[in-house]
Design a protein around this motif. Structure first.
Motif, PDB file in Angstrom:
ATOM      1  N   THR A 168       0.201  12.402 -17.111  1.00 16.02           N
ATOM      2  CA  THR A 168       1.373  12.181 -16.283  1.00 16.02           C
ATOM      3  C   THR A 168       0.948  12.159 -14.836  1.00 16.02           C
ATOM      4  OG1 THR A 168       1.821  14.532 -16.038  1.00 16.02           O
ATOM      5  CG2 THR A 168       2.797  13.420 -17.958  1.00 16.02           C
ATOM      6  N   ALA A 169       1.846  11.641 -13.987  1.00 20.71           N
ATOM      7  CA  ALA A 169       1.529  11.576 -12.558  1.00 20.71           C
ATOM      8  C   ALA A 169       1.319  12.965 -12.000  1.00 20.71           C
ATOM      9  CB  ALA A 169       2.667  10.871 -11.806  1.00 20.71           C
ATOM     10  N   ASP A 170       2.125  13.929 -12.458  1.00 17.90           N
ATOM     11  CA  ASP A 170       1.974  15.285 -11.931  1.00 17.90           C
ATOM     12  C   ASP A 170       0.603  15.847 -12.236  1.00 17.90           C
ATOM     13  OD1 ASP A 170       4.483  15.339 -10.854  1.00 17.90           O
ATOM     14  OD2 ASP A 170       5.415  16.319 -12.578  1.00 17.90           O
ATOM     15  N   ARG A 171       0.093  15.592 -13.439  1.00 13.38           N
ATOM     16  CA  ARG A 171      -1.248  16.083 -13.759  1.00 13.38           C
ATOM     17  C   ARG A 171      -2.283  15.405 -12.892  1.00 13.38           C
ATOM     18  NH1 ARG A 171      -2.886  15.856 -19.792  1.00 13.38           N
ATOM     19  NH2 ARG A 171      -4.709  16.772 -18.828  1.00 13.38           N
ATOM     20  N   ASN A 185      -1.831  11.941  -2.762  1.00 15.15           N
ATOM     21  CA  ASN A 185      -0.413  11.943  -2.423  1.00 15.15           C
ATOM     22  C   ASN A 185       0.048  10.573  -1.938  1.00 15.15           C
ATOM     23  OD1 ASN A 185      -0.051  14.652  -3.081  1.00 15.15           O
ATOM     24  ND2 ASN A 185      -0.542  15.360  -1.019  1.00 15.15           N
ATOM     25  N   GLU A 186      -0.793   9.908  -1.151  1.00 12.91           N
ATOM     26  CA  GLU A 186      -0.445   8.579  -0.650  1.00 12.91           C
ATOM     27  C   GLU A 186      -0.319   7.586  -1.799  1.00 12.91           C
ATOM     28  OE1 GLU A 186      -2.188   5.305   2.573  1.00 12.91           O
ATOM     29  OE2 GLU A 186      -2.969   7.366   2.550  1.00 12.91           O
ATOM     30  N   ALA A 187      -1.260   7.648  -2.743  1.00 15.01           N
ATOM     31  CA  ALA A 187      -1.218   6.745  -3.893  1.00 15.01           C
ATOM     32  C   ALA A 187      -0.020   7.063  -4.788  1.00 15.01           C
ATOM     33  CB  ALA A 187      -2.514   6.855  -4.694  1.00 15.01           C
ATOM     34  N   HIS A 188       0.302   8.336  -4.908  1.00 16.15           N
ATOM     35  CA  HIS A 188       1.419   8.759  -5.736  1.00 16.15           C
ATOM     36  C   HIS A 188       2.745   8.236  -5.191  1.00 16.15           C
ATOM     37  CE1 HIS A 188       3.582  11.168  -8.601  1.00 16.15           C
ATOM     38  NE2 HIS A 188       4.164  11.910  -7.669  1.00 16.15           N
ATOM     39  N   LYS A 189       2.819   8.058  -3.876  1.00 17.90           N
ATOM     40  CA  LYS A 189       4.061   7.613  -3.237  1.00 17.90           C
ATOM     41  C   LYS A 189       4.188   6.100  -3.155  1.00 17.90           C
ATOM     42  CE  LYS A 189       4.368  11.782  -0.375  1.00 17.90           C
ATOM     43  NZ  LYS A 189       4.261  12.335   1.001  1.00 17.90           N
ATOM     44  N   LEU A 190       3.157   5.372  -3.578  1.00 19.70           N
ATOM     45  CA  LEU A 190       3.233   3.915  -3.523  1.00 19.70           C
ATOM     46  C   LEU A 190       4.377   3.399  -4.390  1.00 19.70           C
ATOM     47  CD1 LEU A 190      -0.522   2.819  -3.737  1.00 19.70           C
ATOM     48  CD2 LEU A 190       0.982   2.664  -1.737  1.00 19.70           C
ATOM     49  N   GLU A 191       5.074   2.403  -3.874  1.00 20.19           N
ATOM     50  CA  GLU A 191       6.151   1.755  -4.614  1.00 20.19           C
ATOM     51  C   GLU A 191       5.667   0.384  -5.093  1.00 20.19           C
ATOM     52  OE1 GLU A 191       8.963   3.102  -5.336  1.00 20.19           O
ATOM     53  OE2 GLU A 191       8.830   4.915  -4.075  1.00 20.19           O
ATOM     54  N   PRO A 192       6.303  -0.159  -6.130  1.00 18.82           N
ATOM     55  CA  PRO A 192       5.898  -1.493  -6.604  1.00 18.82           C
ATOM     56  C   PRO A 192       5.848  -2.531  -5.479  1.00 18.82           C
ATOM     57  CG  PRO A 192       7.381  -0.496  -8.184  1.00 18.82           C
ATOM     58  CD  PRO A 192       7.351   0.425  -6.987  1.00 18.82           C
ATOM     59  N   LEU A 216      -5.692   1.770  -4.504  1.00 22.54           N
ATOM     60  CA  LEU A 216      -5.360   0.957  -5.666  1.00 22.54           C
ATOM     61  C   LEU A 216      -5.980   1.552  -6.926  1.00 22.54           C
ATOM     62  CD1 LEU A 216      -3.755  -1.538  -6.359  1.00 22.54           C
ATOM     63  CD2 LEU A 216      -5.798  -2.928  -5.937  1.00 22.54           C
ATOM     64  N   GLY A 217      -7.203   2.061  -6.786  1.00 19.14           N
ATOM     65  CA  GLY A 217      -7.839   2.722  -7.926  1.00 19.14           C
ATOM     66  C   GLY A 217      -7.047   3.937  -8.383  1.00 19.14           C
ATOM     67  N   LEU A 218      -6.584   4.735  -7.430  1.00 17.52           N
ATOM     68  CA  LEU A 218      -5.786   5.913  -7.768  1.00 17.52           C
ATOM     69  C   LEU A 218      -4.453   5.516  -8.401  1.00 17.52           C
ATOM     70  CD1 LEU A 218      -6.443   8.151  -4.635  1.00 17.52           C
ATOM     71  CD2 LEU A 218      -7.097   8.674  -7.001  1.00 17.52           C
ATOM     72  N   ALA A 219      -3.859   4.440  -7.903  1.00 19.10           N
ATOM     73  CA  ALA A 219      -2.597   3.978  -8.471  1.00 19.10           C
ATOM     74  C   ALA A 219      -2.778   3.590  -9.931  1.00 19.10           C
ATOM     75  CB  ALA A 219      -2.058   2.796  -7.662  1.00 19.10           C
ATOM     76  N   TYR A 220      -3.875   2.910 -10.236  1.00 23.33           N
ATOM     77  CA  TYR A 220      -4.159   2.546 -11.622  1.00 23.33           C
ATOM     78  C   TYR A 220      -4.498   3.790 -12.453  1.00 23.33           C
ATOM     79  CZ  TYR A 220      -4.037  -2.553 -11.391  1.00 23.33           C
ATOM     80  OH  TYR A 220      -3.619  -3.859 -11.291  1.00 23.33           O
ATOM     81  N   GLU A 221      -5.178   4.726 -11.848  1.00 21.06           N
ATOM     82  CA  GLU A 221      -5.544   5.936 -12.591  1.00 21.06           C
ATOM     83  C   GLU A 221      -4.303   6.762 -12.945  1.00 21.06           C
ATOM     84  OE1 GLU A 221      -8.342   9.926 -12.245  1.00 21.06           O
ATOM     85  OE2 GLU A 221      -8.212   8.527 -10.563  1.00 21.06           O
ATOM     86  N   MET A 222      -3.402   6.913 -11.983  1.00 19.32           N
ATOM     87  CA  MET A 222      -2.219   7.743 -12.187  1.00 19.32           C
ATOM     88  C   MET A 222      -1.071   6.995 -12.845  1.00 19.32           C
ATOM     89  SD  MET A 222      -2.005   9.960  -8.645  1.00 19.32           S
ATOM     90  CE  MET A 222      -1.743   8.532  -7.599  1.00 19.32           C
ATOM     91  N   GLY A 223      -1.124   5.655 -12.798  1.00 20.94           N
ATOM     92  CA  GLY A 223       0.009   4.902 -13.292  1.00 20.94           C
ATOM     93  C   GLY A 223       1.171   4.933 -12.321  1.00 20.94           C
ATOM     94  N   SER A 224       0.880   4.944 -11.021  1.00 16.61           N
ATOM     95  CA  SER A 224       1.940   4.968 -10.006  1.00 16.61           C
ATOM     96  C   SER A 224       2.269   3.553  -9.569  1.00 16.61           C
ATOM     97  CB  SER A 224       1.511   5.819  -8.811  1.00 16.61           C
ATOM     98  OG  SER A 224       0.370   5.272  -8.180  1.00 16.61           O
TER      99      SER A 224
END
Length: 204
Positions: free
Chosen positions: A3-6, A50-57, A78-86
């Motif tokens: 999950t994103a939280d993890r 945190n920045e990647a977690h806050k990204l919007e589509p 972008l890598g973090l967004a793909y990793e977290m699914g954000s």
């Protein structure tokens, strides 16, 4: 997937989940930055996550354009967004690793270390490869990434992908001493005490 939280927990103490083993779990810390760090970007993990977690589509087009244009921070985000699914993306370890490696190729030690984590643990679509992990950790450490030197020391201490060598482990742990002399000093002492030759010399 996680999950994103993890995933957000992959901050300064991400190493706990990555490689916690028995009694050394509480001893995971950050290594110090050698002089090379002065000429390379140093990023705060929590800030990036945190920045990647806050990204919007709606942010993806801009970030992807920046990443394709060689912006190393955008590549990491972008890598973090793909990793977290954000940002509405499906979590994809292969895609995430690809962007981290692009940033790593651009000389970013944080990205080298982060990519090394993928190879150290293995992920869906990314087979575990301790040789690649060690190679990336070493490079990141030499370039000043604050956790990589400790990761190298840990691999030599436990014999992860290399022949166990406590003397070598201690030398890497020593590079982390200024970051936290008390905690890292215990790891140096532990590695020194575990080295047969050093133990014999001290006994004499």
């Amino acid at each position: 997937g996680d999950t994103a939280d993890r995933r957000v927990c992959r901050g300064w103490h991400l190493g706990f989940r990555r490689w916690a083993v028995g009694f050394v779990t509480a001893l995971v810390i950050a290594a110090t930055s050698p002089a090379a760090a002065q000429t390379r970007p140093t990023w705060d993990t929590n800030t990036l996550v945190n920045e990647a977690h806050k990204l919007e589509p709606g942010d993806l087009t801009r970030v992807r354009q920046q990443a394709d244009g060689g912006d190393r921070r955008a590549q990491a985000l972008l890598g973090l967004a793909y990793e977290m699914g954000s940002a509405g993306l499906e979590a994809n370890a292969v895609e995430a690793l690809g962007w981290f490696l692009k940033a790593a190729d651009g000389g970013v030690p944080w990205a080298e270390m982060w990519a090394g984590d993928f190879y150290y643990t293995g992920s869906v679509g990314v087979p575990r490869d301790l040789y690649k992990a060690l190679e990336l950790y070493r490079s990141a450490a030499d370039h000043g990434e604050p956790r990589a030197a400790f990761n190298v020391g840990r691999m030599y201490f436990f014999g992860d992908g290399v022949v166990t060598n406590h003397e070598e482990a201690a030398s890497w742990f020593r590079r982390a001493l200024p970051a936290d002399p008390a905690i890292v000093g215990r790891m140096v002492a532990l590695a020194d005490a575990s080295d047969p030759l050093l133990s014999q010399l001290k006994a004499e």
